[in-house]
Design a protein around this motif. Structure first.
Motif, mmCIF file in Angstrom:
data_model
loop_
_atom_site.group_PDB
_atom_site.id
_atom_site.type_symbol
_atom_site.label_atom_id
_atom_site.label_comp_id
_atom_site.label_asym_id
_atom_site.label_seq_id
_atom_site.Cartn_x
_atom_site.Cartn_y
_atom_site.Cartn_z
ATOM 1 N N LYS A 86 0.875 -1.169 0.000
ATOM 2 C CA LYS A 86 0.000 0.000 0.000
ATOM 3 C C LYS A 86 0.910 1.216 0.000
ATOM 4 C CE LYS A 86 -3.363 2.134 3.111
ATOM 5 N NZ LYS A 86 -4.084 1.925 4.380
ATOM 6 N N LYS A 87 0.737 2.087 -1.006
ATOM 7 C CA LYS A 87 1.613 3.238 -1.149
ATOM 8 C C LYS A 87 0.786 4.517 -1.318
ATOM 9 C CE LYS A 87 5.230 0.749 -3.656
ATOM 10 N NZ LYS A 87 6.121 0.797 -4.814
ATOM 11 N N PRO A 88 1.185 5.569 -0.624
ATOM 12 C CA PRO A 88 0.528 6.851 -0.882
ATOM 13 C C PRO A 88 1.009 7.379 -2.237
ATOM 14 C CG PRO A 88 2.315 7.133 0.687
ATOM 15 C CD PRO A 88 2.217 5.663 0.401
ATOM 16 N N ASN A 121 -12.113 -8.213 -10.575
ATOM 17 C CA ASN A 121 -13.265 -8.114 -9.675
ATOM 18 C C ASN A 121 -14.067 -6.840 -9.942
ATOM 19 O OD1 ASN A 121 -12.390 -10.490 -8.486
ATOM 20 N ND2 ASN A 121 -11.292 -9.433 -6.856
ATOM 21 N N ASN A 122 -14.315 -6.575 -11.198
ATOM 22 C CA ASN A 122 -15.088 -5.402 -11.638
ATOM 23 C C ASN A 122 -14.419 -4.075 -11.310
ATOM 24 O OD1 ASN A 122 -17.243 -6.993 -12.693
ATOM 25 N ND2 ASN A 122 -18.004 -7.255 -10.605
ATOM 26 N N LYS A 123 -13.123 -4.088 -11.086
ATOM 27 C CA LYS A 123 -12.371 -2.878 -10.775
ATOM 28 C C LYS A 123 -11.254 -2.717 -11.801
ATOM 29 C CE LYS A 123 -10.746 -0.199 -7.005
ATOM 30 N NZ LYS A 123 -11.405 1.045 -7.243
ATOM 31 N N GLU A 124 -11.138 -1.509 -12.346
ATOM 32 C CA GLU A 124 -10.062 -1.260 -13.303
ATOM 33 C C GLU A 124 -8.722 -1.280 -12.590
ATOM 34 O OE1 GLU A 124 -10.508 1.875 -16.142
ATOM 35 O OE2 GLU A 124 -12.690 1.661 -16.130
ATOM 36 N N ALA A 125 -7.749 -1.856 -13.254
ATOM 37 C CA ALA A 125 -6.412 -1.991 -12.674
ATOM 38 C C ALA A 125 -5.374 -1.944 -13.785
ATOM 39 C CB ALA A 125 -6.318 -3.311 -11.903
ATOM 40 N N LYS A 148 -7.574 2.757 -4.333
ATOM 41 C CA LYS A 148 -8.768 2.785 -3.481
ATOM 42 C C LYS A 148 -8.530 3.792 -2.361
ATOM 43 C CE LYS A 148 -12.098 0.187 -0.869
ATOM 44 N NZ LYS A 148 -12.565 -1.094 -0.400
ATOM 45 N N GLY A 149 -9.444 4.720 -2.228
ATOM 46 C CA GLY A 149 -9.369 5.692 -1.141
ATOM 47 C C GLY A 149 -8.110 6.541 -1.159
ATOM 48 N N GLY A 150 -7.623 6.884 -2.338
ATOM 49 C CA GLY A 150 -6.434 7.720 -2.438
ATOM 50 C C GLY A 150 -5.127 6.993 -2.158
ATOM 51 N N ASN A 177 -10.087 -13.130 -4.545
ATOM 52 C CA ASN A 177 -10.744 -13.156 -3.238
ATOM 53 C C ASN A 177 -10.290 -12.046 -2.284
ATOM 54 O OD1 ASN A 177 -12.437 -15.693 -3.242
ATOM 55 N ND2 ASN A 177 -10.480 -16.478 -3.944
ATOM 56 N N ILE A 178 -9.458 -11.124 -2.742
ATOM 57 C CA ILE A 178 -8.930 -10.082 -1.857
ATOM 58 C C ILE A 178 -10.038 -9.116 -1.430
ATOM 59 C CG2 ILE A 178 -8.237 -8.521 -3.721
ATOM 60 C CD1 ILE A 178 -5.697 -7.941 -1.968
ATOM 61 N N GLN A 179 -9.956 -8.679 -0.183
ATOM 62 C CA GLN A 179 -10.871 -7.680 0.342
ATOM 63 C C GLN A 179 -10.050 -6.567 0.970
ATOM 64 O OE1 GLN A 179 -13.421 -9.649 3.138
ATOM 65 N NE2 GLN A 179 -14.304 -10.998 1.605
ATOM 66 N N ILE A 180 -10.373 -5.340 0.584
ATOM 67 C CA ILE A 180 -9.689 -4.178 1.155
ATOM 68 C C ILE A 180 -10.741 -3.337 1.843
ATOM 69 C CG2 ILE A 180 -8.332 -2.117 0.684
ATOM 70 C CD1 ILE A 180 -7.086 -3.661 -1.635
ATOM 71 N N ASN A 181 -10.555 -3.156 3.150
ATOM 72 C CA ASN A 181 -11.545 -2.415 3.935
ATOM 73 C C ASN A 181 -11.168 -0.939 4.046
ATOM 74 O OD1 ASN A 181 -12.771 -4.933 4.438
ATOM 75 N ND2 ASN A 181 -11.323 -5.297 6.099
#
Length: 181
Positions: A86-88, A121-125, A148-150, A177-181
């Protein structure tokens, strides 16, 4: 004479039974069922097969890393691994990701195999596949980037070239199967 034949037959029968039991135990060891485990860290939850495990990451941005258990060295780092970072970032996400690989293109130890946009998973990447010759030999890598979320998230799979295709299914499973909260 009959007793000697009987003793010989018993010995042969015992040897055969022993060989059958050794083969059955060996077969059972090789066919162990692999269960699915869950790992949650830093707001990320993944599922992975039980022949993989939590391992050390080599990046400061790493949230979690898993490796094929049989590939982990004495320092806890796997030769066959999946690392989630995870990188800003600032600015436009696509530019941020592309700049990372523009730097690698200037380093002769990296070779870009392919890159482009994908939907996971329906998300552009963004997907990058490349090889590297740093460290312990030539490895192949596959990285999927999304925002996601900046925050920029990258899920990277790395393996020696000879092991890459055989273990790619685990990366695909984790990714699906990844989930990011």
């Amino acid at each position: 004479m009959k007793i000697n034949v009987f003793k010989g037959s018993m010995i042969i029968l015992m040897v055969l039974l022993f060989l059958v039991s050794v083969t059955a135990v060996s077969s059972a060891d090789n066919n162990t069922d692999v269960s699915i485990l869950t790992l949650s860290k830093g707001g990320i939850t993944i599922q992975y097969p039980s022949d993989w495990g939590d391992s050390q990451a080599t990046s400061n941005y790493s949230v979690m890393a898993i490796s094929k258990i049989s590939s982990v060295d004495g320092l806890g780092i796997g030769k066959i691994n999946i690392n989630i970072e995870k990188k800003p970032f600032e600015g436009e996400f696509g530019s941020f990701v592309n700049e990372t690989y523009d730097k690698m293109k200037k380093d002769s130890s990296y070779k870009l195999v392919s890159s482009g946009s994908v939907v996971v998973n329906n998300k552009e990447a963004y997907e990058y596949v490349y090889t590297s010759t740093q460290g312990t030999g030539e490895k192949e890598h596959k990285a999927i980037w999304f925002e996601k979320g900046g925050q920029a998230y990258v899920i990277m799979y790395s393996a020696p070239i000879s092991d890459f295709e055989n273990n790619l299914y685990v990366f695909d499973f984790v990714l699906s199967n990844i989930q990011i909260n």
